[in-house]
Motif scaffolding. Sequence first.
Motif, PDB file in Angstrom:
ATOM      1  N   GLU A  49      10.157 -11.800   5.909  1.00  0.00           N
ATOM      2  CA  GLU A  49      10.868 -10.701   5.246  1.00  0.00           C
ATOM      3  C   GLU A  49      12.093 -10.326   6.075  1.00  0.00           C
ATOM      4  N   LEU A  50      13.287 -10.526   5.522  1.00  0.00           N
ATOM      5  CA  LEU A  50      14.526 -10.188   6.207  1.00  0.00           C
ATOM      6  C   LEU A  50      15.520  -9.575   5.228  1.00  0.00           C
ATOM      7  N   PRO A  51      15.171  -8.446   4.614  1.00  0.00           N
ATOM      8  CA  PRO A  51      16.108  -7.857   3.648  1.00  0.00           C
ATOM      9  C   PRO A  51      17.314  -7.240   4.349  1.00  0.00           C
ATOM     10  N   GLY A  52      18.443  -7.315   3.674  1.00  0.00           N
ATOM     11  CA  GLY A  52      19.640  -6.645   4.165  1.00  0.00           C
ATOM     12  C   GLY A  52      20.369  -7.348   5.289  1.00  0.00           C
ATOM     13  N   VAL A  53      20.124  -8.624   5.493  1.00  0.00           N
ATOM     14  CA  VAL A  53      20.861  -9.354   6.519  1.00  0.00           C
ATOM     15  C   VAL A  53      21.661 -10.472   5.859  1.00  0.00           C
ATOM     16  N   ASP A  54      22.728 -10.883   6.510  1.00  0.00           N
ATOM     17  CA  ASP A  54      23.556 -11.971   6.023  1.00  0.00           C
ATOM     18  C   ASP A  54      23.015 -13.269   6.619  1.00  0.00           C
ATOM     19  N   PRO A  55      22.485 -14.183   5.800  1.00  0.00           N
ATOM     20  CA  PRO A  55      21.873 -15.391   6.354  1.00  0.00           C
ATOM     21  C   PRO A  55      22.860 -16.282   7.097  1.00  0.00           C
ATOM     22  N   ASP A  56      24.135 -16.248   6.728  1.00  0.00           N
ATOM     23  CA  ASP A  56      25.126 -17.088   7.396  1.00  0.00           C
ATOM     24  C   ASP A  56      25.484 -16.585   8.791  1.00  0.00           C
ATOM     25  N   GLN A  57      25.447 -15.277   8.987  1.00  0.00           N
ATOM     26  CA  GLN A  57      25.884 -14.705  10.265  1.00  0.00           C
ATOM     27  C   GLN A  57      24.755 -14.129  11.102  1.00  0.00           C
ATOM     28  N   ARG A  75      22.538  -5.215  11.190  1.00  0.00           N
ATOM     29  CA  ARG A  75      23.595  -4.247  11.463  1.00  0.00           C
ATOM     30  C   ARG A  75      23.951  -3.574  10.146  1.00  0.00           C
ATOM     31  N   GLU A  76      23.793  -2.282  10.099  1.00  0.00           N
ATOM     32  CA  GLU A  76      24.106  -1.550   8.878  1.00  0.00           C
ATOM     33  C   GLU A  76      24.809  -0.250   9.258  1.00  0.00           C
ATOM     34  N   ARG A  77      25.887   0.034   8.584  1.00  0.00           N
ATOM     35  CA  ARG A  77      26.630   1.262   8.860  1.00  0.00           C
ATOM     36  C   ARG A  77      26.993   1.917   7.540  1.00  0.00           C
ATOM     37  N   LYS A  78      26.707   3.212   7.436  1.00  0.00           N
ATOM     38  CA  LYS A  78      27.025   3.972   6.236  1.00  0.00           C
ATOM     39  C   LYS A  78      28.015   5.064   6.631  1.00  0.00           C
TER      40      LYS A  78
END
Length: 137
Positions: A49-57, A75-78
């Motif tokens: 489970e890896l929601p919210g990540v960019d698989p390429d980076q 890494r998430e920034r709002k």
Amino acid sequence: MTALVPRLFGELTDWFETDFPLRPFRPHDGHLIRVEDARTEHEYIVRAELPGVDPDQDIQVLVDEHVLTILAERRERKQEPHHSEFRYGMLRRSVRLPAGADAEHITATYDKGVLTVTVPLTRPASAGRKIPITVAE
């Protein structure tokens, strides 16, 4: 107030009894990734489970000495007017590959927050063998 003093000291002594100050700093430990695995006659499958990540980076899949390791960085920034919030962290999970794993032909796909790693098995798992026992005279 005196009832709090023994409990406070008890919590402090519990903290000192752990190995935290002695444990070496390992920056790649990270948090564990939740996974499920399944094995068939021809392949070993690990789903993470890896929601919210960019698989390429943000995701790496590594194999070294029969150990499959999945590394991810979230890494998430709002940003809103007068308010900002961020969440980040390293995630890591390692699993030992079964006997007969073909490390050269492993594939990984990412779909809707789930990373699926498929490891082909080149030979079936050994059932072992029975060792005969001889009786000494």
